[in-house]
Design an enzyme around this catalytic site. Sequence first.
Site, PDB file in Angstrom:
ATOM      1  N   ILE A  95       0.843  -1.285  -0.112  1.00  0.00           N
ATOM      2  CA  ILE A  95       0.039   0.038   0.132  1.00  0.00           C
ATOM      3  C   ILE A  95       1.077   1.142  -0.055  1.00  0.00           C
ATOM      4  O   ILE A  95       0.514   2.321  -0.574  1.00  0.00           O
ATOM      5  CB  ILE A  95      -1.006   0.034   1.092  1.00  0.00           C
ATOM      6  N   GLU A 155       7.189  17.236   3.978  1.00  0.00           N
ATOM      7  CA  GLU A 155       8.455  17.692   4.282  1.00  0.00           C
ATOM      8  C   GLU A 155       9.014  18.606   4.754  1.00  0.00           C
ATOM      9  O   GLU A 155      10.112  18.876   4.859  1.00  0.00           O
ATOM     10  CB  GLU A 155       9.509  17.358   2.776  1.00  0.00           C
ATOM     11  N   LYS A 194      14.758  25.643   7.758  1.00  0.00           N
ATOM     12  CA  LYS A 194      13.526  26.628   7.644  1.00  0.00           C
ATOM     13  C   LYS A 194      13.334  27.923   8.413  1.00  0.00           C
ATOM     14  O   LYS A 194      13.107  27.664   9.765  1.00  0.00           O
ATOM     15  CB  LYS A 194      12.388  25.619   7.526  1.00  0.00           C
ATOM     16  N   LEU A 197      -3.230  11.346   8.944  1.00  0.00           N
ATOM     17  CA  LEU A 197      -4.200  11.750   7.999  1.00  0.00           C
ATOM     18  C   LEU A 197      -5.569  11.156   8.290  1.00  0.00           C
ATOM     19  O   LEU A 197      -6.718  11.452   7.589  1.00  0.00           O
ATOM     20  CB  LEU A 197      -3.759  11.459   6.564  1.00  0.00           C
ATOM     21  N   GLU A 202       0.661  25.741   5.806  1.00  0.00           N
ATOM     22  CA  GLU A 202       1.350  26.123   6.734  1.00  0.00           C
ATOM     23  C   GLU A 202       2.279  25.001   7.436  1.00  0.00           C
ATOM     24  O   GLU A 202       2.554  24.893   8.699  1.00  0.00           O
ATOM     25  CB  GLU A 202       0.517  27.034   7.735  1.00  0.00           C
ATOM     26  N   THR A 210       1.300  22.225   8.852  1.00  0.00           N
ATOM     27  CA  THR A 210       0.783  21.912  10.184  1.00  0.00           C
ATOM     28  C   THR A 210       0.421  20.429  10.220  1.00  0.00           C
ATOM     29  O   THR A 210       0.257  19.918  11.475  1.00  0.00           O
ATOM     30  CB  THR A 210      -0.430  22.731  10.493  1.00  0.00           C
ATOM     31  N   TYR A 213      -8.787  47.881  13.857  1.00  0.00           N
ATOM     32  CA  TYR A 213      -8.271  48.550  15.089  1.00  0.00           C
ATOM     33  C   TYR A 213      -6.576  48.001  15.076  1.00  0.00           C
ATOM     34  O   TYR A 213      -5.629  48.237  15.740  1.00  0.00           O
ATOM     35  CB  TYR A 213      -8.584  48.067  16.212  1.00  0.00           C
TER      36      TYR A 213
END
Length: 500
Positions: free
Chosen positions: A42, A49, A78, A333, A342, A344, A425
Site C-alpha cells: 500500500i 517534508e 527553514k 491523515l 502552513e 501543520t 483596529y
Amino acid sequence: MDRHIRNIVIAGGGSAGWMAAAALSNALQKDCSITLIESEEIGTVGVGEATIPPILRFNKTLGIDEAEFVRATQGSFKLGIQFVNWGKLNHSYFHPFGSFGRDFDMAGVYHHWQAAFEAGQAGGLDDYCMAWSAAKRNRFAPPSGDPRHVLSTYDYAYHFDAGLYAAMLRRYAEAKGVKRLEGKIVDVGLNGETGFVETLTLDDGRSIAGELFIDCSGFRGLLIEGALKTGYQDWTHWLPCDRALAVPTTSSADFTPYTRSTAHQAGWQWRIPLQHRTGNGHVYASQYISDEDAAAVLMGHLDGEPLADPRPLRFTTGRRNRFWNRNVVAIGLSSGFMEPLESTSLYLIQSGIAKLLTLFPDRDFDPVLVDEFNRLTRVEFERIRDFIVLHYKLTQRDDSALWRYCAAMDIPDSLRETIEMFRRYGKIVHRELDLFGDPSWLAVHIGQMNFPQRNDPLLAYREADGVAWLAKFRSVIEAAAEGLPGHGEFIARAGMMAAR
Ligand SMILES: Cc1cc2nc3c(=O)[nH]c(=O)nc-3n(C[C@H](O)[C@H](O)[C@H](O)COP(=O)(O)OP(=O)(O)OC[C@H]3O[C@@H](n4cnc5c(N)ncnc54)[C@H](O)[C@@H]3O)c2cc1C
C-alpha cells in the site's frame, strides 16, 4: 484488578505511525507491548517534508541528535514561508518563525511600524524581521540563546525527506522494542457488545489483538472510519483545493532556508529544498482546473530537472467528528486533513501523541479523558483551519474563478471576527489553543494587505521615537544577517551534510 493497558497496536507506518511508535516506546518504558502493522504494497503518502518549530521539541524529547537527524534525512533548515502572488500578482511576503522587530515601548512595535509606514517613514513590514533578513540572503545559523541579541528574535524548523525520517524513527522505535509486522489489514474485529476494536486480521490470516489501537492508516481511516463509522466534517467550501501533484527535482542553486508557496490560478505550488533534491507540488481545486492543466502548471514552474513523473494525491479537507472513538485514537491523515500551506500536519501528529500521553487511559477508557482529547483536538484543528482560510479570504486577486470565489466566500464566524478586528483596529484576537501567535497573524494580515483603518490610540501618548528605532533596528538586523554563514555552508560546517 489491573486495568493498565499492556498491548497497543498501531495501524500504519507512515510518518504518523512511526512518530507514534517512537514517542510511545520512549514514554512507556516498561510493561507494555507496542506492535506496528504496515503494508509496503500500500505504501505511504510520501509527502510531508516541511515542518514548523515544535518539531525540534519532538526530536529533543526522543533524545535525537540534531546533526545526526539532518544528515540522516537529507535535511535543511527553514526560517519561515515566502508567499508569492497570494495577496495579488507580483507581490510577496514572508511568514517568519520569529518576530517583527522586538519590544522597545509599551505600544507594540507593529503599531509604531504602521504609523511610520503610513507616513512614508518606514519600509515594508518584512524589512524589520530578522528571520527574513537572513532568509532572503540564503543564510542560516541557529538563533542566539542570549535574549539581548537580535539573533535571538527568530526560531527555525526543518525540511526533510519524509521517507528517511520515518526510516530513522523506525530504527529508533524497533531498538526500544516496537514489533513491526508487514501485512495488509483486511478485517477489523469489534466486540459485539461494546463496539470496541479487539483484533486486526491480516491478509495472511494472522490476528493481532490489542487494547488500545492507534489508527495511522492515512486517508483510509481503516479503524476510525472503516470500522467505527465516526463521520467526517467536510471543509471544502472554505478550502476548495482537493488534489495535489508532487514531483521531486534536482537541486537548484537557490538553496533557500525557507519554503516557498506560489499561488497559481487554481491553487498553489510548494517548493521545499532538501540536500539531495527539491520537493515540489501543486495543490489545486479540481473544480477549477483539469488534472492535465494542473500538471502543466507544475511542470512549467520548476527550477530543476524533474526526477520522476508527478504523483497524484486526492483529499477532502476537514476533520473526523471525533478523533478518539471507543479504544481507537486517530493520528495523522486518518484524523483529518488540512492542506499543507502552513506545514501543520506533522505538528498535529506530534500534538495528538502528546495529548494522548497526557490523557493516557486505562482499559476503562473513561469518557472524561476521551471527551477532553476530542475537545482539545477539535479546537486545535479549527484554529489552524481559520489561519489557513485567512490566506485565501484576504486575496485581492480576481484573475481566476478560484480567487474570486475565495474573496467572496462565507467564512467561519471566528475568522470573520478576527479579520474585522484587525481591519478596524490592527489588533489580533487571541484564542485558546491557537498554534499561531501574533507575528504569524500579523504577517498574513499585512502581507495580504488587510491594512488597519486606524492607528493604535496609545501611540498618541507615547514619547518613543518609532521612526528612529525602526531605522536603527533595520540596520542592526541587516548587519547581523551579513555576518551569518550561507545555508549550505552552515550545514557543511556543522557536519550535517549527508554522505553522497
Ligand atoms: C500534498 C500533500 C503535501 C503535504 N505536505 C506536508 C508538509 O509539507 N508538512 C506537513 O507537516 N505535512 C504535510 N502533509 C501531510 C503529511 O504528509 C502527513 O500528515 C504525514 O505524512 C502522515 O501521513 P500518515 O502517516 O497519516 O499517512 P500515510 O503516509 O498514508 O501512511 C499510512 C500507513 O498506513 C498503512 N496502511 C494503510 N492501509 C493499510 C492496510 N489495509 N493494512 C496495512 N497497512 C495499511 C500504509 O501502508 C502506511 O504505512 C502533506 C500532505 C499532502 C497530501
